[in-house]
Design a protein around this motif. Structure first.
Motif, PDB file in Angstrom:
ATOM      1  N   SER A  63       8.655  -4.567   4.957  1.00  0.00           N
ATOM      2  CA  SER A  63       8.251  -4.788   6.342  1.00  0.00           C
ATOM      3  C   SER A  63       9.484  -4.678   7.208  1.00  0.00           C
ATOM      4  CB  SER A  63       7.615  -6.179   6.498  1.00  0.00           C
ATOM      5  OG  SER A  63       8.586  -7.194   6.320  1.00  0.00           O
TER       6      SER A  63
ATOM      7  N   LYS B  93      -6.428  -4.183  10.018  1.00  0.00           N
ATOM      8  CA  LYS B  93      -5.964  -4.565   8.686  1.00  0.00           C
ATOM      9  C   LYS B  93      -4.464  -4.828   8.654  1.00  0.00           C
ATOM     10  CE  LYS B  93      -5.863  -2.905   3.885  1.00  0.00           C
ATOM     11  NZ  LYS B  93      -6.220  -1.773   2.978  1.00  0.00           N
ATOM     12  N   ASN B  94      -3.698  -4.033   9.396  1.00  0.00           N
ATOM     13  CA  ASN B  94      -2.240  -4.110   9.340  1.00  0.00           C
ATOM     14  C   ASN B  94      -1.635  -4.605  10.644  1.00  0.00           C
ATOM     15  OD1 ASN B  94      -1.910  -2.856   6.628  1.00  0.00           O
ATOM     16  ND2 ASN B  94      -2.827  -1.091   7.659  1.00  0.00           N
ATOM     17  N   SER B  95      -2.350  -5.478  11.343  1.00  0.00           N
ATOM     18  CA  SER B  95      -1.897  -5.931  12.661  1.00  0.00           C
ATOM     19  C   SER B  95      -0.557  -6.660  12.592  1.00  0.00           C
ATOM     20  CB  SER B  95      -2.960  -6.830  13.302  1.00  0.00           C
ATOM     21  OG  SER B  95      -3.237  -7.950  12.469  1.00  0.00           O
TER      22      SER B  95
ATOM     23  N   ARG C 191       1.958  -6.209  10.475  1.00  0.00           N
ATOM     24  CA  ARG C 191       3.025  -5.214  10.335  1.00  0.00           C
ATOM     25  C   ARG C 191       3.259  -4.486  11.658  1.00  0.00           C
ATOM     26  NH1 ARG C 191       5.478  -1.811   6.496  1.00  0.00           N
ATOM     27  NH2 ARG C 191       4.441  -2.907   4.792  1.00  0.00           N
ATOM     28  N   LYS C 192       2.186  -4.201  12.375  1.00  0.00           N
ATOM     29  CA  LYS C 192       2.326  -3.468  13.634  1.00  0.00           C
ATOM     30  C   LYS C 192       3.054  -4.304  14.694  1.00  0.00           C
ATOM     31  CE  LYS C 192      -1.570  -0.411  12.740  1.00  0.00           C
ATOM     32  NZ  LYS C 192      -0.700   0.741  12.438  1.00  0.00           N
TER      33      LYS C 192
ATOM     34  N   GLN D   7       0.810  -1.214   0.000  1.00  0.00           N
ATOM     35  CA  GLN D   7       0.000   0.000   0.000  1.00  0.00           C
ATOM     36  C   GLN D   7       0.847   1.269   0.000  1.00  0.00           C
ATOM     37  OE1 GLN D   7      -3.420  -0.381  -0.304  1.00  0.00           O
ATOM     38  NE2 GLN D   7      -3.258   1.775  -0.868  1.00  0.00           N
TER      39      GLN D   7
ATOM     40  N   ASN E  54      -7.303   0.607  10.326  1.00  0.00           N
ATOM     41  CA  ASN E  54      -5.887   0.428  10.006  1.00  0.00           C
ATOM     42  C   ASN E  54      -5.226  -0.587  10.930  1.00  0.00           C
ATOM     43  OD1 ASN E  54      -2.881   1.430  10.694  1.00  0.00           O
ATOM     44  ND2 ASN E  54      -3.330   1.859   8.545  1.00  0.00           N
TER      45      ASN E  54
END
Length: 278
Positions: free
Chosen positions: A67, A240-242, A244-245, A10, A237
């Motif tokens: 990442s 959706k992006n857990s 990556r977090k 993204q 967010n």
């Protein structure tokens, strides 16, 4: 100008579309990448090529937006292929990881003078270090979809990227030292992701007892009228992006352990574990 992207999720696709709309040629490689990555590339203006080697050798700017877990390995893998361009890392990584990455791109060497050495010390030519390093440390502050997105930079060649202000981005140079941008990004993440984790827990509890609307109503009294809209965006967010977090929180914990090894860092660990549930 040609901008190459290593990774095309993204962040990369959004930046690519912004730059392409301003007349910059963008390129990427999607071979052996996920179906989602291929779809993002096909639906954008980016030119798809077959070789990362060609991308690194031919691009004026190479942007790594993958990442945190892969950032260091990719920098080591591709640093030898870099031509005269700049390698800009936009992953949310710890300063120490950034320092390690910068070393892969260190092209420093001593310049020998062809002139005859003088017998007088005051006139003798010294070997001057040629400090060249293609690496620039970058940090996107806020959402990449902001108009324009704000990107903090630090590195020897960071000032050369100010030209991107003319092509739809907002570039702010902090220093010529890699790691400065990453440090501020990590410090910001400690706060913003901690808030996100707490918000997720409060929202999920309110939803379970059918009081989510009332939760936002009462919080908006003190947090402002736009709190609900911002919170819903933050929640979307976060879920959706857990994954990556989680990786970003792992990098944050490395940073905290380096700065304060005597502390337990309960809050950051709890936020990391919250994201890891999804």
């Amino acid at each position: 100008m040609i901008v190459g992207f290593i990774g095309f999720g993204q962040v990369a696709s959004t930046l690519s579309n912004i730059l392409s709309a301003k007349g910059i040629q963008t390129v990427t490689v999607v071979k052996d990448r996920s179906q989602k990555t291929n779809k993002l590339a096909v639906n954008s203006d980016v030119q798809i090529i077959d070789s990362y080697k060609a991308l690194l050798e031919g691009s004026d700017i190479v942007i790594s937006a993958n990442s945190p877990a892969n950032a260091l390995n990719l920098a080591e893998k591709y640093s030898d292929y870099m031509g005269q361009g700049i390698y800009l890392d936009l992953n949310n990584i710890s300063p120490n990881t950034t320092y390690s990455m910068a070393k892969f791109f260190d092209k420093s060497e001593n310049i020998d003078s062809d002139e005859e050495e003088s017998k007088l010390n005051i006139f003798q030519k010294k070997k001057e270090p040629d400090m060249r390093n293609n690496f620039v440390d970058g940090a996107i502050i806020g959402s990449v979809s902001n108009n324009p997105p704000l990107i903090l930079l630090s590195g020897v060649r960071a000032n050369e990227l100010v030209i991107l202000n003319n092509y739809g981005l907002k570039i702010m140079v902090l220093s010529n030292t890699p790691g400065d941008a990453s440090t501020l990004k990590i410090l910001r993440s400690l706060y913003t992701k901690g808030v996100s984790a707490v918000l997720m827990e409060a929202f999920e509890t309110a939803k379970k007892i059918d009081l989510e609307d009332q939760l936002f109503d009462i919080l908006s009294i003190t947090e402002g009228e736009d709190f609900e809209a911002k919170s819903n965006s933050r929640l979307k967010n976060s879920y959706k992006n857990s994954k990556r977090k989680v990786e970003e929180m792992d990098e944050a914990l490395k940073f905290l352990d380096e700065i304060s090894p005597d502390k337990k860092h309960f809050m950051t660990k709890a936020a990391r574990n919250k994201f890891n549930l999804y």
